[in-house]
Scaffold this active site. Structure first.
Site, PDB file in Angstrom:
ATOM      1  N   GLY A 116      -9.393   4.726  -6.470  1.00 60.03           N
ATOM      2  CA  GLY A 116      -8.081   4.088  -6.598  1.00 60.03           C
ATOM      3  C   GLY A 116      -7.051   4.626  -5.623  1.00 60.03           C
ATOM      4  O   GLY A 116      -7.366   4.945  -4.468  1.00 60.03           O
ATOM      5  N   VAL A 117      -5.826   4.754  -6.097  1.00 59.71           N
ATOM      6  CA  VAL A 117      -4.735   5.190  -5.225  1.00 59.71           C
ATOM      7  C   VAL A 117      -4.928   6.663  -4.828  1.00 59.71           C
ATOM      8  O   VAL A 117      -4.542   7.075  -3.729  1.00 59.71           O
ATOM      9  CB  VAL A 117      -3.376   4.903  -5.900  1.00 59.71           C
ATOM     10  N   ASP A 118      -5.542   7.439  -5.694  1.00 59.08           N
ATOM     11  CA  ASP A 118      -5.834   8.852  -5.411  1.00 59.08           C
ATOM     12  C   ASP A 118      -6.734   8.966  -4.170  1.00 59.08           C
ATOM     13  O   ASP A 118      -6.441   9.718  -3.224  1.00 59.08           O
ATOM     14  CB  ASP A 118      -6.529   9.436  -6.654  1.00 59.08           C
TER      15      ASP A 118
ATOM     16  N   ASN B 273      -6.321  12.699 -11.298  1.00 52.96           N
ATOM     17  CA  ASN B 273      -6.976  13.179 -12.528  1.00 52.96           C
ATOM     18  C   ASN B 273      -6.756  14.682 -12.613  1.00 52.96           C
ATOM     19  O   ASN B 273      -6.285  15.300 -11.658  1.00 52.96           O
ATOM     20  CB  ASN B 273      -8.468  12.808 -12.547  1.00 52.96           C
TER      21      ASN B 273
ATOM     22  N   SER C 188      -1.765   4.982 -14.331  1.00 50.93           N
ATOM     23  CA  SER C 188      -2.696   4.772 -15.474  1.00 50.93           C
ATOM     24  C   SER C 188      -3.211   3.348 -15.661  1.00 50.93           C
ATOM     25  O   SER C 188      -4.067   3.129 -16.523  1.00 50.93           O
ATOM     26  CB  SER C 188      -2.082   5.229 -16.825  1.00 50.93           C
ATOM     27  N   THR C 189      -2.693   2.364 -14.881  1.00 53.85           N
ATOM     28  CA  THR C 189      -3.067   0.970 -15.184  1.00 53.85           C
ATOM     29  C   THR C 189      -4.285   0.480 -14.403  1.00 53.85           C
ATOM     30  O   THR C 189      -4.623  -0.700 -14.480  1.00 53.85           O
ATOM     31  CB  THR C 189      -1.883   0.000 -14.957  1.00 53.85           C
ATOM     32  N   GLY C 190      -4.947   1.390 -13.670  1.00 48.73           N
ATOM     33  CA  GLY C 190      -6.185   1.033 -12.974  1.00 48.73           C
ATOM     34  C   GLY C 190      -7.377   1.574 -13.755  1.00 48.73           C
ATOM     35  O   GLY C 190      -7.681   1.115 -14.863  1.00 48.73           O
TER      36      GLY C 190
ATOM     37  N   ASP D  25       0.856  -1.187   0.000  1.00 48.55           N
ATOM     38  CA  ASP D  25       0.000   0.000   0.000  1.00 48.55           C
ATOM     39  C   ASP D  25       0.891   1.235   0.000  1.00 48.55           C
ATOM     40  O   ASP D  25       1.631   1.477   0.961  1.00 48.55           O
ATOM     41  CB  ASP D  25      -0.873  -0.048   1.261  1.00 48.55           C
TER      42      ASP D  25
END
Ligand code: AR6
Length: 173
Positions: free
Chosen positions: A31-33, A23, A116-118, A9
């Protein structure tokens, strides 16, 4: 100088900076954001509101507030559109923009998610080699840089990055 891949994490990592896959509003998301904003507390959103957003491929730095990391470098990755919209070049620009912030602020350690991969749908087998290449290039450019960690959420994502690393062996690993 060291590049390390771990599963875990990102919000738990103590580093000079962690990178947020944000974004362009910089006002939070999933997500991670979402995880970074939850762990950092409302002061992070308050600082982000002052930044006026961030174009895709660029990066902006804030404090880390309640995170173990001292700073957050917010970057906006490309949305995958099939690979025909310069998504790979744009993803590379994200890494370069993050390392420009690292250089400008004299940071020595930085931890990344898989940008970008989520939600943004970039295939991880195409993103991982770009990440590895840009991180190696940064080690070659920035004498101050001591440690870069890529924190992968799933074992499958970790394997994709391990494959990219072993397909392109090099220094600093
Ligand atoms: N630590 C490490 N990696 C994580 C964590 C975590 N705590 N949480 C998720 N991941 P995503 P994107 C992984 O969707 O594709 C947001 O809503 C996740 O499994 O977070 O760049 C933003 O506001 C995946 O491998 O970022 C934007 O709107 C990776 O982080 C949009 O999503 C990136 O997935 C950005 O999409």
């Amino acid at each position: 100088m060291k590049l390390e891949l771990i599963q875990g994490d990102l919000t738990k990592v103590a580093a000079d900076a962690i990178v947020n896959a944000a974004n362009s509003s910089l006002l939070g998301g999933g997500g991670v954001d979402g995880a970074i904003h939850r762990a950092a507390g409302p002061e992070l959103l308050a600082e982000c509101r002052l930044l006026g957003g961030c174009p895709t491929g660029q990066a902006k730095l804030t404090k880390g507030y309640r995170l173990p990391a001292r700073h957050v470098i917010h970057t906006v990755g490309p949305v995958w559109q099939g690979g025909t919209h310069s998504e790979e070049a744009t993803l590379a620009r994200c890494y370069k923009s993050v390392f420009a912030q690292v250089q400008a602020h004299g940071l020595r350690s930085v931890a990344f998610p898989s940008i970008s991969t989520g939600r943004f749908g970039f295939p991880i087998d195409r993103a991982a080699p770009i990440a590895v290449r840009e991180i190696r290039a940064a080690f070659a450019r920035l004498p101050q840089l001591e440690k870069v960690t890529v924190v992968l959420f799933s074992p499958w994502d970790l394997e994709a990055y391990q494959r990219a690393l072993s397909a392109a062996p090099g220094e600093n690993v």
